[in-house]
Write a protein that holds these residues in place. Structure first.
Motif, PDB file in Angstrom:
ATOM      1  N   GLU A  11       0.818  -1.210   0.000  1.00  0.00           N
ATOM      2  CA  GLU A  11       0.000   0.000   0.000  1.00  0.00           C
ATOM      3  C   GLU A  11       0.851   1.258   0.000  1.00  0.00           C
ATOM      4  O   GLU A  11       0.372   2.345  -0.313  1.00  0.00           O
ATOM      5  CB  GLU A  11      -0.917   0.003   1.222  1.00  0.00           C
ATOM      6  CG  GLU A  11      -0.175   0.027   2.543  1.00  0.00           C
ATOM      7  CD  GLU A  11      -1.084  -0.085   3.734  1.00  0.00           C
ATOM      8  OE1 GLU A  11      -0.753   0.485   4.790  1.00  0.00           O
ATOM      9  OE2 GLU A  11      -2.134  -0.752   3.624  1.00  0.00           O
ATOM     10  N   ALA A  12       2.128   1.131   0.359  1.00  0.00           N
ATOM     11  CA  ALA A  12       3.024   2.287   0.388  1.00  0.00           C
ATOM     12  C   ALA A  12       3.664   2.554  -0.965  1.00  0.00           C
ATOM     13  O   ALA A  12       4.376   3.538  -1.138  1.00  0.00           O
ATOM     14  CB  ALA A  12       4.115   2.082   1.431  1.00  0.00           C
ATOM     15  N   GLY A  13       3.454   1.668  -1.928  1.00  0.00           N
ATOM     16  CA  GLY A  13       4.025   1.856  -3.245  1.00  0.00           C
ATOM     17  C   GLY A  13       4.797   0.641  -3.697  1.00  0.00           C
ATOM     18  O   GLY A  13       4.712  -0.440  -3.114  1.00  0.00           O
ATOM     19  N   GLU A  14       5.553   0.833  -4.761  1.00  0.00           N
ATOM     20  CA  GLU A  14       6.335  -0.252  -5.348  1.00  0.00           C
ATOM     21  C   GLU A  14       7.791   0.164  -5.428  1.00  0.00           C
ATOM     22  O   GLU A  14       8.120   1.262  -5.846  1.00  0.00           O
ATOM     23  CB  GLU A  14       5.803  -0.585  -6.743  1.00  0.00           C
ATOM     24  CG  GLU A  14       6.509  -1.764  -7.410  1.00  0.00           C
ATOM     25  CD  GLU A  14       5.896  -2.080  -8.753  1.00  0.00           C
ATOM     26  OE1 GLU A  14       6.557  -1.819  -9.773  1.00  0.00           O
ATOM     27  OE2 GLU A  14       4.744  -2.576  -8.773  1.00  0.00           O
ATOM     28  N   VAL A  15       8.675  -0.728  -4.971  1.00  0.00           N
ATOM     29  CA  VAL A  15      10.102  -0.439  -4.986  1.00  0.00           C
ATOM     30  C   VAL A  15      10.841  -1.664  -5.504  1.00  0.00           C
ATOM     31  O   VAL A  15      10.315  -2.782  -5.497  1.00  0.00           O
ATOM     32  CB  VAL A  15      10.643  -0.074  -3.583  1.00  0.00           C
ATOM     33  CG1 VAL A  15      10.021   1.197  -3.066  1.00  0.00           C
ATOM     34  CG2 VAL A  15      10.424  -1.228  -2.603  1.00  0.00           C
TER      35      VAL A  15
END
Length: 960
Positions: A11-15
């Motif tokens: 949910e915090a993004g993609e890394v």
């Protein structure tokens, strides 16, 4: 090594996990590589390690990870060709559950609970477009915890290696960014990215060009506050010193496994090599304070160099003296003490990485900086292999569980399951014989002197005086709990905060006795929250409450946990367990029958309700219930270390906030306030002397001599005997319930530093005043107009008799105080009051002659009635007016018997030496009465030692 790319999506993004990084941390901590701001996520939750064949994902959390609905019990390896579940490298403790089931090339994890935030980790072939260069620092400026907190910032991935930018992203950025503006996450030209340093930039903690850090001697500074060759950071040794910035970076890379770097070697920086834990694993990183040569003070007052807003800190608490590379910490006679690496100190040298604790504030020396960490309570809590013995009997067996920060744990189980034993072990009141309790990774038993200030304990009985108002009760509690330099306005402000937090503001001026059961329990909790404890234990808080009040109390505890505390509640009520994060079910004998989410408890036992669970546990041996739990998927070993017996701890210094004299005054004021607010008791205390004074007044007679050799005065001894009896009863009735009625209050306040001497002294002082006020009208009513004729010391026999009555009443009150300390229930005091009063009647020598009788005369010296009656008898010259020892001829039918005599007064066959009409004897009788009172005060003091918190620690009996 694989050339594939590992992608992390949440949910915090993609890394993208950067190539070449040995470890990649996913968690809630602001220095994690991928930050997920969710309360169910541990600060360090998943650790990804690069292996020769791909990557390995390990669960390093305190509250668990779920894969496909099952708890993750294995390390998961990810290869470019697929995934493989492998056994963990650590020693397995007990059986494990089934291996996780994952799909080819992708693993999906749920953090914290089976419905927690999802993290997808997958392998992808290398992209033809190269990813941006990695920016150091991770999410170092990311605030942790929940989005609703003050100061929360959304997750940032600008400082992390991100996925390759897609064309649609770039197009969207161009459309959304005005001309000349800098896109979000980008760095303007010439600027230094957050967390990175350019050649011209000065890192935090480093000196500017040409400057020299405090205590260094070189002309050129290096990052982190360390100097170039030949220079040494503050508090560091020159040989092998590591700059603070390097230590911090190394520690972050190795923090998940205790500071071990590549290849298992310790490269976590000097702080790690010195054995110091990195505080940012558990605590919020706060303000950094550059050290300067000279003395810097720390305290609550605004004129300090380092100001901390904590009422547990004194206004001027401690000082740091910097002289070259040396840093010295000095405690400035603070109320709560200054702690260096967990030990209370008066003066200590501080080295790099050392930890300084003042109240709830923790500092660590890093290079030329003193870094503050806030103990907000959002820390892990762990019980590891706790075992308790009572002689040869083992009361608790291998108690092991782990809690994340902000957790509410409900402890349930049938009678005899060891709930009280567990609570005593977790609070440190009675430590376990083996095993450990860890708070934020620190051993609670080893560092108990410091960590006990983080503990709040609410016993089953209310720790309140029911006759006081809520605000008044909290005011007295705050006075005892805070240092003496805390002002009245500061205490009042904190009381208002606590009342508002628990929704008690509308009831602030309500008498505690008029509150509902749930409201009273919340006031007890409010008393503990005054000092902002981060560990809160409650013993049966819903006992005796109706279902509505039960729900109200549990909802309050749920809120307290969400606000940043670990809350552990022992309860028999199971109706509201769904409000808990975890449930610990104990089996008879102190075994863990289940630990996990409450919704999984009943399915685990295969029962439809907890009553059937408890019946089943009572019918099943505890060891069998524990073995079944260990075989289940819910069991996760907290540690692979074996339990070890601990030696007895050192004697703890007092946690006392105020001087004994200050506590004495506060407790005396509180006792008087309790009496004044209890209208029923007050009316009875006022009526006592007037009602009892009428009894001796009803007896006709006086103390004059009959002037007849063979006619004794028998009225005088009867009047004095009745007065002594009434004084005994009046004194004991004032005190016989005084301690036992507030036994729970005393035990709790004793644990937070109450002086036993101050407590006993306050009771003695108040009873002294009450006895004086009662004796005056009582004696006047009984003797005015017929007092003995001949004075001895004070020129007035009425005053002399009044003083003798006071000795009887006051010393009898001390007997009552001793009884109150002896019994554990107020109902047991009344029978003892009657028995002791009757015994004193016999020992007074007013009915049965005592003088000259071997055995009886010696035993009677313990009776205040003996000395009070003797003092009055000496004042009235009883040996003369009662014709003590005077003989007359024996007569039979009116005819004298030759050669035989009998006493004129059978109740005084011989003169009593204690009745001698002399100043010396009168004063001796009074002195002996006061001495008896002092003996009973001393016995009361010793009896109260039984109620002190038990800090003894016994080893397990040796077995062959």
């Amino acid at each position: 090594m694989s050339t594939a790319v590992l992608t992390v999506t949440s949910e915090a993004g993609e890394v993208i996990v950067p190539a070449g990084r040995p470890r990649f941390i996913i968690g809630r901590a602001r220095n994690a590589d991928h930050v997920i701001a969710d309360g169910r996520v541990s600060r360090q939750h998943l650790m990804i390690e690069e292996t020769d064949r791909g990557w390995a994902v390990r669960d390093v959390s305190s509250n668990g990870t779920w894969v496909d609905g099952s708890r993750m019990l294995h390390t998961v390896e990810l290869h470019a060709a697929g995934l493989h579940a492998v056994e963990p490298q650590a020693v397995e403790v007990g059986p494990v559950g089934a291996s996780p089931v994952v799909s080819r090339g992708e693993a999906r994890f749920r953090l914290g609970t089976s419905t927690g935030p999802e993290v997808v980790i997958r392998t992808e072939p290398p992209s033809p477009r190269s990813a941006p260069d990695e920016l150091p620092g991770g999410g170092a400026d990311m605030q942790t915890m929940l989005p609703h907190q003050t100061g929360y910032l959304p997750p940032r991935t600008a400082n992390q290696a991100t996925r390759p930018p897609r064309r649609e992203d770039l197009d969207a950025g161009r459309r959304a960014t005005p001309a000349g503006a800098t896109p979000a996450g980008a760095t303007p030209a010439g600027a230094t990215p957050a967390g990175a340093s350019s050649a011209d930039a000065t890192p935090i903690g480093a000196s500017s060009a040409g400057a020299t850090p405090v205590g260094a001697s070189s002309a050129r500074a290096v990052p982190g506050g360390a100097s170039s060759a030949g220079a040494t950071p503050v508090g560091a040794s020159s040989a092998g010193a590591v700059p603070a910035g390097a230590a911090h970076d190394q520690a972050e890379r190795g923090q998940a496994d205790g500071g071990q770097g590549d290849g298992g070697q310790g490269d976590g920086g000097q702080a790690e090599r010195g054995g110091h834990a990195r505080l940012d694993r558990e605590h919020e990183r706060g303000t950094t304070y550059p050290l300067r040569p000279g003395t810097m003070t720390i305290g609550r007052a605004r004129d300090n160099d380092i100001v901390i807003s904590d009422l547990l800190a004194s206004r001027h608490h401690a000082s740091l003296t910097v002289q070259g590379p040396s840093v010295e910490l000095v405690d400035l006679d603070s109320a709560n003490g200054t702690f260096h690496d967990g030990r209370r100190i008066q003066r200590a040298q501080v080295e790099q990485g050392d930890i300084i604790a003042i109240g709830h504030h923790v500092f660590q020396l890093e290079g030329n900086l003193l870094v503050e960490y806030l103990d907000s309570g959002d820390v892990s809590f762990e019980a590891e292999h706790l075992n308790v013995w009572a002689g040869e009997k083992q009361l608790m067996h291998d108690m092991t569980f782990r809690l994340p920060g902000r957790a509410l744990l409900g402890v349930v189980g049938p009678s005899g399951a060891g709930k009280s034993t567990l609570l005593n072990a977790l609070t440190g009141f009675r430590p376990a014989d083996s095993g450990a309790v860890r708070y934020a990774g620190r051993d609670l038993y080893t560092e108990y002197d410091e960590l006990r200030r983080r503990i709040g304990y609410v016993p089953q009985d209310d720790i309140l005086h029911a006759s006081l108002t809520v605000r008044k009760a909290l005011e007295f509690g705050a006075t005892l709990r805070f240092p003496p330099d805390v002002t009245e306005s500061e205490r009042a402000r904190r009381i208002d905060e606590v009342l508002a937090e628990l929704n008690l503001t509308p009831h602030a001026d309500t008498v505690v006795a008029k509150l509902s059961g749930g409201q009273r329990k919340r006031v007890s909790v409010a008393l503990e929250l005054l000092t902002r404890p981060t560990l809160l234990y409650l013993d049966e808080p819903t006992s005796g409450l109706d279902p509505g009040m039960d729900l109200q109390v549990m909802q309050s505890l749920r809120t307290l946990a969400d606000d940043g505390r670990t809350v552990i509640v022992v309860t028999h009520s199971v109706a509201q367990l769904d409000l808990c994060d975890y449930v610990l079910v104990l089996a008879p004998g102190g075994y863990v029958a289940y630990f996990g989410p409450p919704r999984d408890a009943l399915p685990f036992f295969g029962e439809q309700g907890y009553p059937w669970v408890f019946l089943r546990l009572q019918e099943t041996p505890g060891a069998e219930s524990a073995a079944r739990f260990r075989q289940s998927r819910h069991y996760v070993p907290a540690s692979v270390t074996a339990p070890s017996a601990r030696p007895a701890p050192e004697e703890l210094p007092s946690i006392r906030q105020q001087s004994v004299l200050s506590q004495l005054v506060t407790l005396s004021r509180r006792t008087l306030a309790v009496i004044a607010s209890d209208k029923g008791y007050l009316r009875l205390a006022v009526a006592f002397p007037f009602v009892l004074g009428l009894i001796p007044r009803a007896i006709n007679g006086n103390f004059a001599d009959t002037h007849d050799r063979f006619t004794p005065n028998s009225d005088g001894p009867t009047i004095f005997l009745i007065m002594v009896l009434c004084a005994c009863f009046m004194g004991m009735s004032n005190s016989v319930r005084e301690i036992v009625k507030e036994r729970a209050i005393y035990q709790r306040e004793r644990a937070i530093g109450l002086s036993r001497g101050a407590y006993v002294g306050s009771k003695v002082g108040v009873l002294f005043i009450i006895t004086v006020l009662q004796v005056i009208p009582f004696t006047l009513i009984g003797l005015v107009g017929r007092q003995p004729p001949g004075h001895l010391v004070f020129g007035n026999t009425l005053l002399e008799c009044m003083l003798a009555v006071f000795v009887v009443g006051f010393a009898s009150g001390m007997i009552g105080l001793m009884i109150s300390a002896l019994v554990d229930n107020a109902d047991k005091t009344m029978p003892l009051l009657v028995i002791v009063t009757m015994v004193q009647l016999v020992f007074s020598a007013g009915i049965v002659p005592i003088g000259g009788k071997a055995g009886l005369e010696q035993v009677a010296v313990v009776s205040p009635a003996r000395w009070g009656f003797a003092a009055m008898a000496a004042d009235a010259d009883f040996n003369t007016i009662t014709r003590a020892g005077v003989q007359r001829p024996k007569t039979v039918n009116g005819v004298p018997v030759a050669g035989q005599t009998v006493p004129v007064n059978p109740r005084a066959p011989e003169p009593d030496r204690l009745f001698s009409h002399t100043k010396k004897q009168y004063l001796t009788d009074l002195g002996a009465g006061f001495a008896a009172a002092a003996v009973y005060i001393a016995i009361t003091y010793l009896l109260l030692r039984r109620l002190d918190p038990k800090r003894s620690r016994r080893r397990k009996p040796a077995t062959q």
